[in-house]
Design an enzyme around this catalytic site. Sequence first.
Site, PDB file in Angstrom:
ATOM      1  N   CYS A  18      -1.946  -5.278 -17.532  1.00  0.00           N
ATOM      2  CA  CYS A  18      -2.310  -6.465 -17.991  1.00  0.00           C
ATOM      3  C   CYS A  18      -3.078  -7.307 -17.155  1.00  0.00           C
ATOM      4  O   CYS A  18      -2.919  -7.173 -15.979  1.00  0.00           O
ATOM      5  CB  CYS A  18      -1.091  -7.205 -18.664  1.00  0.00           C
ATOM      6  SG  CYS A  18      -0.012  -6.056 -19.650  1.00  0.00           S
ATOM      7  N   ARG A  57      -8.645  -6.084 -17.898  1.00  0.00           N
ATOM      8  CA  ARG A  57      -7.514  -5.262 -17.434  1.00  0.00           C
ATOM      9  C   ARG A  57      -6.812  -5.006 -18.839  1.00  0.00           C
ATOM     10  O   ARG A  57      -5.852  -3.911 -18.867  1.00  0.00           O
ATOM     11  CB  ARG A  57      -6.531  -6.260 -16.675  1.00  0.00           C
ATOM     12  CG  ARG A  57      -7.473  -6.221 -15.404  1.00  0.00           C
ATOM     13  CD  ARG A  57      -6.379  -7.243 -14.619  1.00  0.00           C
ATOM     14  NE  ARG A  57      -5.281  -6.341 -13.956  1.00  0.00           N
ATOM     15  CZ  ARG A  57      -4.853  -6.126 -12.752  1.00  0.00           C
ATOM     16  NH1 ARG A  57      -5.701  -6.261 -11.573  1.00  0.00           N
ATOM     17  NH2 ARG A  57      -3.770  -5.609 -12.658  1.00  0.00           N
ATOM     18  N   TRP A  88      -1.946  -5.424 -22.257  1.00  0.00           N
ATOM     19  CA  TRP A  88      -2.170  -4.075 -22.780  1.00  0.00           C
ATOM     20  C   TRP A  88      -0.919  -3.645 -23.024  1.00  0.00           C
ATOM     21  O   TRP A  88      -0.018  -3.301 -21.973  1.00  0.00           O
ATOM     22  CB  TRP A  88      -2.879  -3.252 -21.621  1.00  0.00           C
ATOM     23  CG  TRP A  88      -3.076  -1.994 -21.908  1.00  0.00           C
ATOM     24  CD1 TRP A  88      -4.459  -1.433 -22.383  1.00  0.00           C
ATOM     25  CD2 TRP A  88      -2.434  -0.721 -21.874  1.00  0.00           C
ATOM     26  NE1 TRP A  88      -4.350  -0.178 -22.581  1.00  0.00           N
ATOM     27  CE2 TRP A  88      -3.207   0.275 -22.066  1.00  0.00           C
ATOM     28  CE3 TRP A  88      -1.066  -0.648 -21.363  1.00  0.00           C
ATOM     29  CZ2 TRP A  88      -2.523   1.633 -22.053  1.00  0.00           C
ATOM     30  CZ3 TRP A  88      -0.523   0.644 -21.440  1.00  0.00           C
ATOM     31  CH2 TRP A  88      -1.210   1.759 -21.954  1.00  0.00           C
ATOM     32  N   ASN A 104       3.463  -8.443 -15.670  1.00  0.00           N
ATOM     33  CA  ASN A 104       2.873  -6.977 -15.795  1.00  0.00           C
ATOM     34  C   ASN A 104       3.622  -6.049 -15.276  1.00  0.00           C
ATOM     35  O   ASN A 104       4.425  -6.546 -14.270  1.00  0.00           O
ATOM     36  CB  ASN A 104       1.496  -7.177 -14.737  1.00  0.00           C
ATOM     37  CG  ASN A 104       0.262  -7.718 -15.243  1.00  0.00           C
ATOM     38  OD1 ASN A 104       0.517  -8.323 -16.336  1.00  0.00           O
ATOM     39  ND2 ASN A 104      -0.714  -7.894 -14.388  1.00  0.00           N
ATOM     40  N   GLY A 105       3.833  -4.822 -15.954  1.00  0.00           N
ATOM     41  CA  GLY A 105       4.572  -3.820 -15.266  1.00  0.00           C
ATOM     42  C   GLY A 105       5.771  -3.425 -16.351  1.00  0.00           C
ATOM     43  O   GLY A 105       5.644  -3.917 -17.458  1.00  0.00           O
ATOM     44  N   GLU A 164     -16.904  14.756 -15.207  1.00  0.00           N
ATOM     45  CA  GLU A 164     -17.134  13.481 -15.097  1.00  0.00           C
ATOM     46  C   GLU A 164     -18.110  12.948 -16.515  1.00  0.00           C
ATOM     47  O   GLU A 164     -17.801  12.158 -17.132  1.00  0.00           O
ATOM     48  CB  GLU A 164     -17.930  12.911 -13.805  1.00  0.00           C
ATOM     49  CG  GLU A 164     -18.118  11.291 -13.819  1.00  0.00           C
ATOM     50  CD  GLU A 164     -16.931  10.401 -14.154  1.00  0.00           C
ATOM     51  OE1 GLU A 164     -15.833  10.839 -14.396  1.00  0.00           O
ATOM     52  OE2 GLU A 164     -17.404   9.388 -14.216  1.00  0.00           O
ATOM     53  N   LYS A 196     -16.818  10.329 -19.420  1.00  0.00           N
ATOM     54  CA  LYS A 196     -17.519   9.413 -19.940  1.00  0.00           C
ATOM     55  C   LYS A 196     -17.916   9.170 -21.390  1.00  0.00           C
ATOM     56  O   LYS A 196     -17.706   8.032 -21.722  1.00  0.00           O
ATOM     57  CB  LYS A 196     -18.762   9.349 -18.823  1.00  0.00           C
ATOM     58  CG  LYS A 196     -19.286   7.708 -18.266  1.00  0.00           C
ATOM     59  CD  LYS A 196     -18.601   7.529 -17.139  1.00  0.00           C
ATOM     60  CE  LYS A 196     -17.288   7.206 -17.002  1.00  0.00           C
ATOM     61  NZ  LYS A 196     -16.579   6.985 -15.766  1.00  0.00           N
ATOM     62  N   GLU A 244     -14.553   8.632 -23.385  1.00  0.00           N
ATOM     63  CA  GLU A 244     -13.855   7.473 -22.992  1.00  0.00           C
ATOM     64  C   GLU A 244     -14.468   6.246 -23.819  1.00  0.00           C
ATOM     65  O   GLU A 244     -13.958   5.371 -24.302  1.00  0.00           O
ATOM     66  CB  GLU A 244     -14.056   7.274 -21.531  1.00  0.00           C
ATOM     67  CG  GLU A 244     -13.314   5.844 -21.215  1.00  0.00           C
ATOM     68  CD  GLU A 244     -13.643   5.940 -19.501  1.00  0.00           C
ATOM     69  OE1 GLU A 244     -14.500   6.463 -18.781  1.00  0.00           O
ATOM     70  OE2 GLU A 244     -12.718   5.057 -19.071  1.00  0.00           O
ATOM     71  N   HIS A 285     -14.919  33.046 -22.170  1.00  0.00           N
ATOM     72  CA  HIS A 285     -13.680  33.727 -22.080  1.00  0.00           C
ATOM     73  C   HIS A 285     -12.629  32.758 -23.192  1.00  0.00           C
ATOM     74  O   HIS A 285     -11.470  32.573 -22.942  1.00  0.00           O
ATOM     75  CB  HIS A 285     -13.150  33.260 -20.875  1.00  0.00           C
ATOM     76  CG  HIS A 285     -13.825  34.451 -19.724  1.00  0.00           C
ATOM     77  ND1 HIS A 285     -13.606  35.497 -19.602  1.00  0.00           N
ATOM     78  CD2 HIS A 285     -14.551  34.103 -18.772  1.00  0.00           C
ATOM     79  CE1 HIS A 285     -14.356  36.104 -18.469  1.00  0.00           C
ATOM     80  NE2 HIS A 285     -15.132  35.190 -18.075  1.00  0.00           N
ATOM     81  N   LYS A 323      -8.325  -1.253 -17.370  1.00  0.00           N
ATOM     82  CA  LYS A 323      -9.381  -0.862 -16.293  1.00  0.00           C
ATOM     83  C   LYS A 323      -8.307  -0.234 -14.995  1.00  0.00           C
ATOM     84  O   LYS A 323      -8.742   0.503 -14.344  1.00  0.00           O
ATOM     85  CB  LYS A 323      -9.912  -2.175 -15.639  1.00  0.00           C
ATOM     86  CG  LYS A 323     -10.719  -2.072 -14.533  1.00  0.00           C
ATOM     87  CD  LYS A 323     -11.865  -0.942 -14.874  1.00  0.00           C
ATOM     88  CE  LYS A 323     -12.888  -0.806 -13.480  1.00  0.00           C
ATOM     89  NZ  LYS A 323     -13.734   0.506 -13.923  1.00  0.00           N
TER      90      LYS A 323
HETATM   91  C1  AGP Z   1     -12.868   5.842 -15.694  1.00  0.00           C
HETATM   92  O1  AGP Z   1     -13.926   5.797 -16.219  1.00  0.00           O
HETATM   93  C2  AGP Z   1     -11.530   5.677 -15.994  1.00  0.00           C
HETATM   94  N1  AGP Z   1     -11.589   4.466 -16.667  1.00  0.00           N
HETATM   95  C3  AGP Z   1     -10.305   6.143 -15.390  1.00  0.00           C
HETATM   96  O2  AGP Z   1     -10.372   7.380 -15.303  1.00  0.00           O
HETATM   97  C4  AGP Z   1     -10.130   5.862 -13.846  1.00  0.00           C
HETATM   98  O3  AGP Z   1     -10.994   6.517 -12.994  1.00  0.00           O
HETATM   99  C5  AGP Z   1      -8.591   5.996 -13.624  1.00  0.00           C
HETATM  100  O4  AGP Z   1      -7.826   5.487 -14.230  1.00  0.00           O
HETATM  101  C6  AGP Z   1      -8.258   5.828 -11.877  1.00  0.00           C
HETATM  102  O5  AGP Z   1      -8.647   4.728 -11.455  1.00  0.00           O
HETATM  103  P1  AGP Z   1      -8.615   4.114 -10.132  1.00  0.00           P
HETATM  104  O6  AGP Z   1      -9.882   4.638  -9.541  1.00  0.00           O
HETATM  105  O7  AGP Z   1      -8.717   2.677 -10.285  1.00  0.00           O
HETATM  106  O8  AGP Z   1      -7.354   4.395  -9.530  1.00  0.00           O
END
Ligand code: AGP
Length: 604
Positions: free
Chosen positions: A2, A27, A73, A99-100, A474, A478, A481, A497, A599
């Site tokens: 958050c 966030r 969040w 937060n937490g 990756e 992307k 996500e 396989h 994020k």
């Molecule tokens: C990437 O597109 C993601 N949002 C996610 O996988 C991110 O890379 C991951 O949560 C790690 O975050 P960080 O690099 O801040 O540790």
Amino acid sequence: MCGIVGYVGNRPALPILLEGLRRLEYRGYDSAGVAVVNHRLQVVKSQGRVEQLERLVASQGLEGRSGIGHTRWATHGAPSDHNAHPHTDCSGRFAVVHNGILDNFAELRKELEARGHRFRSDTDTEVVAHLLEEAWRGDLAAALREVTRRLRGSWALACVCTDQPDTLALARQDSPLVIGVGDGQYVAGSDVTPVLATTRRVLYLDNGEVARIDLRGVTIWDARGEVVGRSPVEVAWDASAAEKGSFDHFMMKEIYEQPQAVRQTLAGRVDPAAGSVDLSGAGLSPDRLRSFERIQIVACGTAWHAGLVGRRLIEAWARLPVQVDVASEFRYGEPLVDGRTLTVAISQSGETADTLAAVREARRLGSPVLGIVNVEGSSLAREADWVLTTKAGPEVAVPSTKAYLTQVVALHLLALALSRVERPEEGRMLLQLPQRIEQTLAMEPRVRELARQLAGQSHLFYIGRGLDYAVAMEGALKLKEISYIHAEAYAAGELKHGTLALIEPGRTVVALATQEALRTKTVGNMVEVKARGGRVVAVTPDRPDARKEVEVAADALLALPDAPEGLLPVLAAVPLQMLAYFAAVERGCDVDRPRNLAKSVTVE
Ligand code: AGP
């Protein structure tokens, strides 16, 4: 996950809180709220985005020169108006944002209810407001210090009280808090983004600390209750770096910032004439670096994918064994690290809970930690033994792009620095990267057209070998996500396989074939896909030999600019980012803030 913002100063608090929340929305974005203190507490909160909150407060005339705000969040309790922060006590004098996760909230709530407190939310946070009410002896920070002694779990807390209207109390345990020190005013934040519009001078709180901010200044106490002396430090970023400018989305802006981000990450670290790498800025001498016998990489998500690229490079160039683990698996595994192992933790935010826990576990086992991190002053930057900063600038979009590319660059630098033999050609090659990325960005119209064709699909596969396999992973992440299209990455040779059973007429496979030595083998796998009616999109360099070989098995081509082969897997990530972006836009998805995500993942 958050976002927290707080303000005390000589200006009306509300506009600063709202602007802070807009900047923090990346966030967490399922609900938002503010509390402004005047002679009374004025709290407005609602489910939904900050925009929705802005509409609500517009009619309410919240006045006051101190307050707190929050973007949520959800963890405990569904996204709803009543679960949105701030939370208040029974008397309506205290408001809290958090937060937490408070691990012992259920038992505290039971106790408080038994003593007559009435709860209005399903959150863990609300217990703090009621505990403050009980701990109040006329000093908010003292009350918060007492309250935190009863809490277990993780927290960044910001609290206000009507009886001390120009005061903010903060507490931190495993969730970041920053205090911006301006002229006659202070902005607190869960990261620097809400602070930068006011000041670049900041104080970072450490675990166990509680702070009081009022018009006279900031006082910080450590976990033992001792006052801590700390001077503000200057943040390198400025506020405009975290603005969208003329782009529709932060993600595209950040894709286009990659040449500059990479240039900054390389700056001063590679000698253009000798091609040698100097990581002394990270505090690591060549002798110390070369004393390690093994490398352990820990990271999450995209940063983990960067780590997979790093493993290939370190193994090839430094000839050291490398283990790459997802941090959440490493922390509960039985890691084989010791003083001869360098643990490399990669994180954009430097606040990812699993990565930090992995770092602590590695250090507990005697392995020193090198952090590859984008956010200066973050927990990882402060807990690691050495820090190699990526210079991507603020990354706001939830899908990571420029942070990934700069992490990959940092890992190239590390692999070269670990190598016992000089590799001047590879060093000089890296310096070409910013310009090559610029050329790769010119693929945008071609990628956009292809994304339109793919946007209607529900499943896709990405395949590649070696470095291309890491990049395929990756690319698939992307796409999932942000466009919500299911995508899986496979080592190209592994498809037959089992997964080949899923290839049916029309199924698209994105095949990466950037490496000459592996190309024929990957083309073989593409042919297998085509033989089952699958459609192949090939990513290969724009060179006659490569095109000729790949075109036989490809329905569509994404031709990368011709560049030194070592750079091609780095460049290949760029069209894959754009492919995901345009597919998501075509499907009407919220690119910068995909559903269910945040994020910075500061909870387990
Ligand atoms: C990437 O597109 C993601 N949002 C996610 O996988 C991110 O890379 C991951 O949560 C790690 O975050 P960080 O690099 O801040 O540790």
